[in-house]
Scaffold this motif. Structure first.
Motif, mmCIF file in Angstrom:
data_model
loop_
_atom_site.group_PDB
_atom_site.id
_atom_site.type_symbol
_atom_site.label_atom_id
_atom_site.label_comp_id
_atom_site.label_asym_id
_atom_site.label_seq_id
_atom_site.Cartn_x
_atom_site.Cartn_y
_atom_site.Cartn_z
ATOM 1 N N GLU A 7 52.833 34.336 35.667
ATOM 2 C CA GLU A 7 53.533 33.050 36.232
ATOM 3 C C GLU A 7 52.941 32.553 37.509
ATOM 4 N N SER A 8 51.883 33.335 37.995
ATOM 5 C CA SER A 8 51.668 32.906 39.488
ATOM 6 C C SER A 8 50.192 33.561 39.715
ATOM 7 N N LEU A 9 49.151 32.799 39.787
ATOM 8 C CA LEU A 9 47.934 32.945 39.805
ATOM 9 C C LEU A 9 47.160 32.431 41.186
ATOM 10 N N ASP A 10 46.495 33.059 41.922
ATOM 11 C CA ASP A 10 45.960 32.532 43.396
ATOM 12 C C ASP A 10 44.481 33.400 43.468
ATOM 13 N N LEU A 11 43.534 32.153 43.313
ATOM 14 C CA LEU A 11 42.248 32.915 43.524
ATOM 15 C C LEU A 11 41.528 31.959 44.606
ATOM 16 N N SER A 12 42.186 31.429 45.370
ATOM 17 C CA SER A 12 41.875 30.346 46.563
ATOM 18 C C SER A 12 41.011 31.150 47.623
ATOM 19 N N ALA A 13 40.095 30.110 48.333
ATOM 20 C CA ALA A 13 39.419 30.396 49.464
ATOM 21 C C ALA A 13 38.675 31.936 49.188
ATOM 22 N N ASN A 14 37.702 31.828 48.112
ATOM 23 C CA ASN A 14 36.635 32.935 47.874
ATOM 24 C C ASN A 14 35.639 32.172 47.522
ATOM 25 N N GLU A 15 34.525 32.567 46.968
ATOM 26 C CA GLU A 15 33.102 31.808 46.733
ATOM 27 C C GLU A 15 32.871 31.919 45.106
ATOM 28 N N LEU A 16 33.927 31.648 44.640
ATOM 29 C CA LEU A 16 33.836 31.667 43.074
ATOM 30 C C LEU A 16 33.078 30.230 42.524
ATOM 31 N N SER A 17 32.056 30.547 41.615
ATOM 32 C CA SER A 17 31.681 29.569 40.970
ATOM 33 C C SER A 17 31.426 29.299 39.844
#
Length: 859
Positions: free
Chosen positions: A712-722
């Motif tokens: 229901e909630s996914l937060d992957l912000s403020a990383n170095e994902l490409s």
């Protein structure tokens, strides 16, 4: 056997009675054959041919040595009645098989027992419908078939037997209407119990003509249409139970005419009315339960006329007004007074102290004001006291110290002030004390430290600033300790971690400090829930918890713990379901041993200094793959405590308590974790939230992220994902919150299914390569995903290499010409100088554009 017995009976009728020895032998043969078909016949071990049948356990004979009674109540027998030859028991008047494990249908052959007057098959597992042949038992007076699995409508054969006086069909699966012909068909009926079935329709008004009726119980059915006034015409009625039906309507004033009534239960019946004062005429009434209705108005002073009342319960209604003092004066036999969850006002009558037999007093959940009367100390028999959730003021009366039988005190959620009177030290039987959410100050337990029976203490949400640590050390039987939300300071005494009985400890949101002391070597830990959040504890992870094999919930967030997270958690805390270490100073890597916590459902390590990678073994967390209901309730002698935990849920910090058992998730945000997001995390299909934001995670988002079907909630912000956003993400239909901002993602944003509901561009902001809705960036060739750009770059580099090769070849071709012909040489050099000037001007404008673009991404 039956074929032999029948001719013998016919012959006997022609020449006289069967000899006693022959009748006894036939009965013995029939009973032994039946015994052989049963299981668990230890109680029938004396049934042998070595002893006469009339001497067998449970068997009684008449003067003619014929079996007249078979009483096998609660013998533990299992089997059926199919093998019992009832023809061999012609003189049987009583058959009692109550409380065994008999199953199957009731055989029609019981109808051979023509002398039967009493049949009790209650508390077994008989199923199916009642055979109509039982109508042949014309002498039947007492019929008890309750607590089985019988079905069908009201048995017709009963209506054809006018001799029945006692009928109990409760706790079965009967349905349909209650016949209104009962008074004509069963005029001698004294007891009728049809409770816990599925009878529907109205209560027949004709029941008011059963003038010999003493007990009427038809609770827990589907009856509607109100309570008939005619029931007030039952002069012999002693017990009336109509509760747990959707009856509706008022309580008829005619009920007040039932002068013999001792038991009245109209609870959970949808009743809407005021309380009729005529109930005060029931001078023999001992038990009254009107709970869980919509009754309004006040308690009539006329109720003082119920001089025989012992149990009085009107819980969960809409009663208002004051409690009449006269009722405590007239009710000299009162044992239970329960008016919880109403809207009663005024003060607690001082006359309550005159109820010398009172054991259970519950007035919680009202609007009572004023102080707790000191006269309460005269109610010497009081065992249970609940005055919680009112507007009571003042202090705790010292006179309560004389209530030496008290085992339970709940004064929570009031406005009480002062400390705990020293006189309460005399409450040597006290098992639970709840003073939470008042303004209690001073030492938490006063002088109660010598109470060896005290099992539960809840003094949370007060103004106490003294922990009385030494007093708590003396509470050897303590199971529950809740001191949360106070102003307690200092270090925890060593003894608190050595209590062998303690199961629930909540010290959260105080000002405790220092390190957690280690437990004794011989400590036998019984802890199930530990809450230390919101203090100033320091040092490493508490070693006192090592070996707490029953620990389910551990919350030590918002402290100053430091050092590594110990690997022993994975084996030392095997029952752990909730682990919160958030907002501390833990460093180092996340131990892969945590994956051994097969029951773990909530893991919160946010805002620490953790480094390294996310363990791939987390994909083996069984309860996150296949979530189970968290059993977070514990009971202390009837008192319920419930775990709670703070969770960052969809961007807001919320306290989960009643719905905690439904939560499954991982929060590792606010650390320094690096490397890739393990593909193994996509195995955790039970996750409801996943937060890996504010780390240094790189690589791409796992392509199988869409496997998390319950997310229901996914937060992957403020990383170095490409890389690109996996298309599988739009297949998570439950997804309500998403944040992929501040990464290096590129390519077109998927817009199918669930993702088309996310219209906030901030979800994808600060990803320079993303394009498409909801961003205002169209997907041109310049906005391709990194892998697409990589492929295009290869093609461009090949093209450039070809051009450069051509330039080199052409250079050497023309070099000789330029040096041999002067006019050509000067013309070519002039052309090149002009092209260089234009090229440099163009390059300058591109540099300015690039500088603007780079500066824009930090705005």
């Amino acid at each position: 056997m039956a074929l032999v017995a029948l001719p013998l009976l016919v012959m006997a009728s022609a020449v006289g009675a069967i000899p006693a020895t022959v009748a006894a032998s036939q009965a013995a043969d029939a009973l032994l054959e039946w015994k052989a078909s049963l299981a668990n016949v230890t109680a029938l071990s004396g049934w042998t041919r070595a002893a006469p049948v009339c001497a067998w356990n449970g068997v009684a004979c008449d003067d003619a040595v014929r079996v007249a009674s078979l009483r096998l109540r609660s013998f533990g027998l299992r089997g059926t009645l199919d093998a019992l030859d009832f023809q061999a028991l012609p003189a049987l008047r009583e058959l009692d098989l109550n409380g065994n494990g008999f199953t199957g249908a009731i055989p029609a052959s019981i109808s051979w027992l023509r002398s039967l007057a009493s049949l009790d098959l209650g508390n077994n597992g008989f199923d199916g419908s009642i055979p109509p042949q039982l109508g042949d038992l014309s002498g039947l007076v007492d019929l008890r078939l309750y607590s089985n699995h019988l079905n069908g409508s009201f048995p017709e054969f009963v209506l054809n037997n006018g001799n029945i006086t006692y009928l109990a069909l409760s706790n079965n699966n009967f349905s349909g209407p209650i016949p209104d012909t009962l008074p004509e068909k069963l005029p001698n009926l004294t007891y009728l119990n049809l409770s816990s079935n599925s009878f529907s329709g109205r209560i027949p008004a004709s029941l008011g003509r059963l003038t010999k009726l003493q007990g009427l119980r038809i609770s827990s059915n589907l009856l509607t249409g109100g309570i008939p006034e005619s029931l007030g015409s039952l002069p012999e009625l002693v017990a009336l139970d109509l509760g747990s039906n959707p009856l509706g309507g008022p309580i008829p004033a005619a009920v007040g005419r039932l002068k013999m009534l001792q038991w009245l239960d109209l609870s959970n019946a949808g009743l809407v009315s005021t309380l009729p004062s005529q109930l005060g005429n029931l001078e023999n009434l001992a038990y009254l339960d009107l709970s869980s209705n919509k009754l309004s108005g006040g308690l009539p002073p006329a109720f003082a006329g119920m001089q025989a009342i012992r149990d009085f319960a009107i819980v969960k209604n809409k009663l208002n007004g004051d409690i009449p003092p006269a009722i405590f004066v007239g009710w000299t036999k009162l044992v239970l007074f329960d008016v919880r969850s109403n809207m009663l006002t005024g003060s607690i009558p001082p006359e309550v102290g005159k109820a010398r037999e009172l054991q259970f007093l519950s007035m919680g959940g009202n609007r009572l004001s004023g102080g707790i009367p000191a006269t309460l100390g005269s109610a010497a028999s009081l065992v249970f006291l609940d005055l919680s959730d009112n507007d009571l003021t003042g202090g705790i009366p010292a006179a309560m110290g004389s209530l030496k039988s008290l085992t339970y005190i709940d004064l929570s959620a009031n406005h009480l002030t002062g400390g705990i009177p020293s006189e309460l030290v005399h409450l040597s039987n006290l098992g639970l004390l709840n003073l939470s959410y008042n303004h209690i100050s001073g030492p938490i337990l006063g002088n109660l430290g010598n109470n060896f029976k005290l099992q539960g203490v809840d003094s949370s949400g007060n103004s106490s600033n003294n922990s009385s640590g030494s007093a708590i050390c003396g509470l050897l039987s303590l199971l529950v300790l809740d001191l949360s939300n106070n102003k307690l300071t200092g270090k925890l005494p060593d003894c608190w971690w050595n209590k062998k009985q303690l199961q629930f400890m909540d010290l959260s949101n105080n000002k405790f400090s220092g390190e957690i002391p280690p437990a004794q070597t011989s400590h036998n830990c019984s802890l199930e829930s530990v809450h230390l959040a919101g203090n100033g504890f320091t040092g490493v992870f508490p070693s006192a918890l090592d070996g707490c094999s029953t620990l389910v919930t551990l919350d030590i967030g918002n402290n100053k713990f430091s050092g590594d997270i110990p690997p022993w958690i994975g084996k030392g805390l095997p029952s752990l379901k909730i682990l919160s270490l958030k907002s501390n100073n833990f460093t180092g890597g996340i131990p892969s041993e945590l994956s051994h916590l097969s029951q773990l459902q909530l893991l919160d390590m946010t805002n620490n200094g953790l480094t390294g990678s996310i363990p791939k073994s987390f994909g083996n967390l069984a309860s996150m793959k296949y979530p189970k209901i968290i059993s977070s309730l514990g009971s202390i002698k009837g008192s319920i405590y419930q775990d709670r935990i703070d969770i960052m849920w969809k961007g807001q910090e919320l306290i989960f308590q009643k719905t905690l058992q439904l939560m499954t998730g991982i929060d590792l945000s606010g650390n320094s974790l690096s490397e890739c997001i393990p593909d193994e995390l996509t195995n955790l299909q039970g996750l409801r939230f996943l937060n890996l934001s504010r780390n240094h995670l790189s690589c791409t988002i796992p392509k199988n992220i869409g496997s998390l079907k319950n997310l229901e909630s996914l937060d992957l912000s403020a990383n170095e994902l490409s890389g690109s956003i996996p298309p599988s993400l739009d297949g998570i239909s439950t997804l309500g919150t998403l944040n992929l901002s501040y990464n290096h993602l590129s390519g077109k944003i998927p817009i199918g299914n669930q993702l088309q509901t996310f219209i906030d561009p901030s979800i994808y902001s600060n990803n320079s390569g993303l394009c498409g809705f909801p961003l205002k960036i169209s997907c041109t060739n310049a906005s391709l995903a990194s892998d697409e750009r990589g492929c295009r770059t290869c093609e461009d580099q090949y093209f450039y290499y070809c051009v450069m090769a051509g330039v080199v070849f052409g250079f050497w071709l023309w070099f000789g010409v330029l040096f041999s012909i002067g006019t050509w040489r000067y013309a070519v050099f002039g052309f090149v100088d002009g092209m260089q000037c234009k090229f440099m001007q163009k390059l300058s404008s591109i540099d300015q554009f690039m500088l603007r673009g780079n500066s824009d991404q930090y705005l």
